[in-house]
Scaffold this motif. Structure first.
Motif, PDB file in Angstrom:
ATOM      1  N   LEU A 165       0.822  -1.215   0.000  1.00  0.00           N
ATOM      2  CA  LEU A 165       0.000   0.000   0.000  1.00  0.00           C
ATOM      3  C   LEU A 165       0.852   1.259   0.000  1.00  0.00           C
ATOM      4  O   LEU A 165       0.526   2.245  -0.665  1.00  0.00           O
ATOM      5  CB  LEU A 165      -0.924   0.012   1.218  1.00  0.00           C
ATOM      6  CG  LEU A 165      -2.283  -0.664   1.091  1.00  0.00           C
ATOM      7  CD1 LEU A 165      -3.126  -0.358   2.315  1.00  0.00           C
ATOM      8  CD2 LEU A 165      -3.018  -0.221  -0.167  1.00  0.00           C
ATOM      9  N   GLN A 166       1.937   1.228   0.743  1.00  0.00           N
ATOM     10  CA  GLN A 166       2.817   2.390   0.807  1.00  0.00           C
ATOM     11  C   GLN A 166       3.384   2.711  -0.574  1.00  0.00           C
ATOM     12  O   GLN A 166       3.396   3.870  -1.004  1.00  0.00           O
ATOM     13  CB  GLN A 166       3.947   2.126   1.807  1.00  0.00           C
ATOM     14  CG  GLN A 166       4.829   3.328   2.065  1.00  0.00           C
ATOM     15  CD  GLN A 166       5.832   3.068   3.179  1.00  0.00           C
ATOM     16  OE1 GLN A 166       5.812   2.022   3.826  1.00  0.00           O
ATOM     17  NE2 GLN A 166       6.723   4.008   3.409  1.00  0.00           N
ATOM     18  N   GLU A 167       3.849   1.680  -1.276  1.00  0.00           N
ATOM     19  CA  GLU A 167       4.395   1.879  -2.616  1.00  0.00           C
ATOM     20  C   GLU A 167       3.293   2.257  -3.603  1.00  0.00           C
ATOM     21  O   GLU A 167       3.464   3.156  -4.442  1.00  0.00           O
ATOM     22  CB  GLU A 167       5.096   0.600  -3.078  1.00  0.00           C
ATOM     23  CG  GLU A 167       5.594   0.621  -4.517  1.00  0.00           C
ATOM     24  CD  GLU A 167       6.685   1.646  -4.763  1.00  0.00           C
ATOM     25  OE1 GLU A 167       6.862   2.057  -5.929  1.00  0.00           O
ATOM     26  OE2 GLU A 167       7.358   2.048  -3.788  1.00  0.00           O
ATOM     27  N   ALA A 168       2.147   1.600  -3.499  1.00  0.00           N
ATOM     28  CA  ALA A 168       1.040   1.870  -4.422  1.00  0.00           C
ATOM     29  C   ALA A 168       0.512   3.289  -4.248  1.00  0.00           C
ATOM     30  O   ALA A 168       0.203   3.975  -5.230  1.00  0.00           O
ATOM     31  CB  ALA A 168      -0.079   0.862  -4.200  1.00  0.00           C
ATOM     32  N   GLU A 169       0.412   3.732  -3.008  1.00  0.00           N
ATOM     33  CA  GLU A 169      -0.099   5.078  -2.743  1.00  0.00           C
ATOM     34  C   GLU A 169       0.784   6.129  -3.406  1.00  0.00           C
ATOM     35  O   GLU A 169       0.291   7.090  -4.010  1.00  0.00           O
ATOM     36  CB  GLU A 169      -0.165   5.316  -1.239  1.00  0.00           C
ATOM     37  CG  GLU A 169      -0.818   6.631  -0.855  1.00  0.00           C
ATOM     38  CD  GLU A 169      -0.973   6.758   0.649  1.00  0.00           C
ATOM     39  OE1 GLU A 169      -1.954   7.368   1.082  1.00  0.00           O
ATOM     40  OE2 GLU A 169      -0.108   6.243   1.386  1.00  0.00           O
ATOM     41  N   LYS A 189       1.214  10.060  -7.839  1.00  0.00           N
ATOM     42  CA  LYS A 189       1.957  10.578  -8.989  1.00  0.00           C
ATOM     43  C   LYS A 189       1.094  10.596 -10.244  1.00  0.00           C
ATOM     44  O   LYS A 189       1.333  11.379 -11.167  1.00  0.00           O
ATOM     45  CB  LYS A 189       3.212   9.737  -9.228  1.00  0.00           C
ATOM     46  CG  LYS A 189       4.306   9.962  -8.194  1.00  0.00           C
ATOM     47  CD  LYS A 189       5.514   9.081  -8.471  1.00  0.00           C
ATOM     48  CE  LYS A 189       6.605   9.293  -7.423  1.00  0.00           C
ATOM     49  NZ  LYS A 189       7.768   8.396  -7.651  1.00  0.00           N
ATOM     50  N   GLU A 190       0.095   9.714 -10.280  1.00  0.00           N
ATOM     51  CA  GLU A 190      -0.832   9.682 -11.412  1.00  0.00           C
ATOM     52  C   GLU A 190      -1.921  10.743 -11.287  1.00  0.00           C
ATOM     53  O   GLU A 190      -2.797  10.852 -12.146  1.00  0.00           O
ATOM     54  CB  GLU A 190      -1.477   8.295 -11.514  1.00  0.00           C
ATOM     55  CG  GLU A 190      -0.488   7.181 -11.850  1.00  0.00           C
ATOM     56  CD  GLU A 190      -1.109   5.794 -11.737  1.00  0.00           C
ATOM     57  OE1 GLU A 190      -2.350   5.711 -11.582  1.00  0.00           O
ATOM     58  OE2 GLU A 190      -0.366   4.793 -11.799  1.00  0.00           O
ATOM     59  N   GLY A 191      -1.872  11.518 -10.196  1.00  0.00           N
ATOM     60  CA  GLY A 191      -2.835  12.596 -10.004  1.00  0.00           C
ATOM     61  C   GLY A 191      -4.188  12.147  -9.495  1.00  0.00           C
ATOM     62  O   GLY A 191      -5.181  12.876  -9.623  1.00  0.00           O
ATOM     63  N   LYS A 192      -4.245  10.969  -8.886  1.00  0.00           N
ATOM     64  CA  LYS A 192      -5.512  10.456  -8.370  1.00  0.00           C
ATOM     65  C   LYS A 192      -5.551  10.592  -6.851  1.00  0.00           C
ATOM     66  O   LYS A 192      -4.525  10.595  -6.184  1.00  0.00           O
ATOM     67  CB  LYS A 192      -5.695   8.987  -8.765  1.00  0.00           C
ATOM     68  CG  LYS A 192      -5.735   8.762 -10.271  1.00  0.00           C
ATOM     69  CD  LYS A 192      -5.818   7.286 -10.607  1.00  0.00           C
ATOM     70  CE  LYS A 192      -5.838   7.068 -12.115  1.00  0.00           C
ATOM     71  NZ  LYS A 192      -5.861   5.629 -12.467  1.00  0.00           N
ATOM     72  N   ASP A 193      -6.763  10.711  -6.327  1.00  0.00           N
ATOM     73  CA  ASP A 193      -6.940  10.806  -4.878  1.00  0.00           C
ATOM     74  C   ASP A 193      -7.003   9.411  -4.274  1.00  0.00           C
ATOM     75  O   ASP A 193      -7.587   8.493  -4.854  1.00  0.00           O
ATOM     76  CB  ASP A 193      -8.239  11.549  -4.542  1.00  0.00           C
ATOM     77  CG  ASP A 193      -8.182  13.014  -4.962  1.00  0.00           C
ATOM     78  OD1 ASP A 193      -7.078  13.584  -4.909  1.00  0.00           O
ATOM     79  OD2 ASP A 193      -9.229  13.556  -5.349  1.00  0.00           O
TER      80      ASP A 193
END
Length: 307
Positions: A126-130, A135-139
């Motif tokens: 989750l830490q890496e995915a977040e 960076k993709e500009g998603k919330d």
């Protein structure tokens, strides 16, 4: 519902040199109803069979899991970090295994290795995915505190069944009031105690080994789980899915004997639990000659309903 999917290489701990390949398909727009965590089996390559190739692909399996349990679940698919040739070795989860990933002793809950490893792995993912999603500009709200903890669904395919056995052993040793009541509830459990208490389903999917230990057959383990559930724990359903590839293998007759014994124990203790411990046994492709394709194809066709 918007989802985020990827396959990442995740260390169990920051200083580890072993990385797990983990595929995930995660809810972005709402709180997940459950985390469905699938442990894959031994490695297969270059079979020339499109069914097998697709169902060994971690991301494809994550998509199947979402289709089975609904769009409100987070799907996680874990591949072993260590392979001896084609043999998956889940040593972080089940310490007492040989070089082929097969248990060398009974499944011991000491140290809670499987539940601790799962909590660490999901948290690191989750830490890496977040970071990537931002960076993709998603919330994302994955770190937000939730009112209720998502339940956990565990699935062990083939060699991945050893992790299911270890988890049942650890569930049996969990104290009824062991979870930290002040623990913040997040998208994934923050402790081994909250993880074990969140488990609502355990699926054995055509598991089998070249030695004994494919299914746990310790009466004390099943009995203690039943007693804990009777004392106030949430209901747990154990699903045992199989094909002729494993259950009719005359060269490895212990597989079906162990399966039958586990089902017997679960049925017996289920009656003592007031219905809180349930077992569902399902056999697929009964009219087909055993082959490797059915062993993987069960992932596609398995019935995960409680009916």
């Amino acid at each position: 519902m918007e989802r985020w999917s990827s396959v990442l290489k995740i260390p169990l701990i920051a200083t580890s040199s072993n990385y797990y390949r983990v595929a995930a398909s995660l809810c972005l727009s709402e709180v997940p109803s459950a985390n469905a965590i699938f442990f894959h089996g031994d490695r297969v390559r270059d079979t020339g069979n499109p069914v097998i190739e697709r169902l060994y692909d971690l991301q494809k399996v994550a998509e199947v899991i979402v289709s089975k349990f609904g769009n409100s679940v987070n799907a996680w698919v874990v591949e072993a970090s260590v392979f001896n040739g084609p043999f998956a070795v889940y040593k972080d989860f089940v310490p007492l295994v040989n070089r082929y990933g097969e248990p060398t002793a009974s499944y011991s809950p000491i140290g809670f290795p499987a539940s601790s490893s799962i909590v660490s792995l999901l948290s690191s993912f989750l830490q890496e995915a977040e970071s990537r999603v931002l960076k993709e500009g998603k919330d994302v709200y994955w770190r937000s505190s939730l009112a209720d903890s998502p339940r956990t669904i565990l699935l062990g395919f083939s060699k991945g069944g050893v992790v299911m056995n270890q988890i049942l052993s650890e569930m049996s040793s969990l104290e009824t009031n062991s979870a930290d009541e002040h623990e913040e509830i997040g998208m994934v459990p923050a402790s081994k105690e909250s993880f074990l208490k969140s488990i609502s389903e355990v699926h054995y999917i055509d598991v089998g080994l070249n030695s004994s230990g494919a299914y746990i057959t310790d009466q004390n383990v099943v009995q203690r789980i039943s007693q804990r559930l009777t004392g106030g724990g949430s209901s747990v359903s154990v699903f045992v899915h199989g094909t002729p590839r494993q259950w009719r293998d005359e060269q490895r007759g212990w597989i079906v004997k162990e399966k039958d014994e586990l089902v017997r124990l679960l049925k017996s203790e289920g009656e003592n639990s007031g219905g809180k411990l349930q077992v569902h046994e399902r056999f697929y492709f009964a009219d087909r000659v055993p082959d490797l394709q059915m062993h993987f194809e069960i992932i596609d066709v398995m019935d995960v309903s409680s009916a």
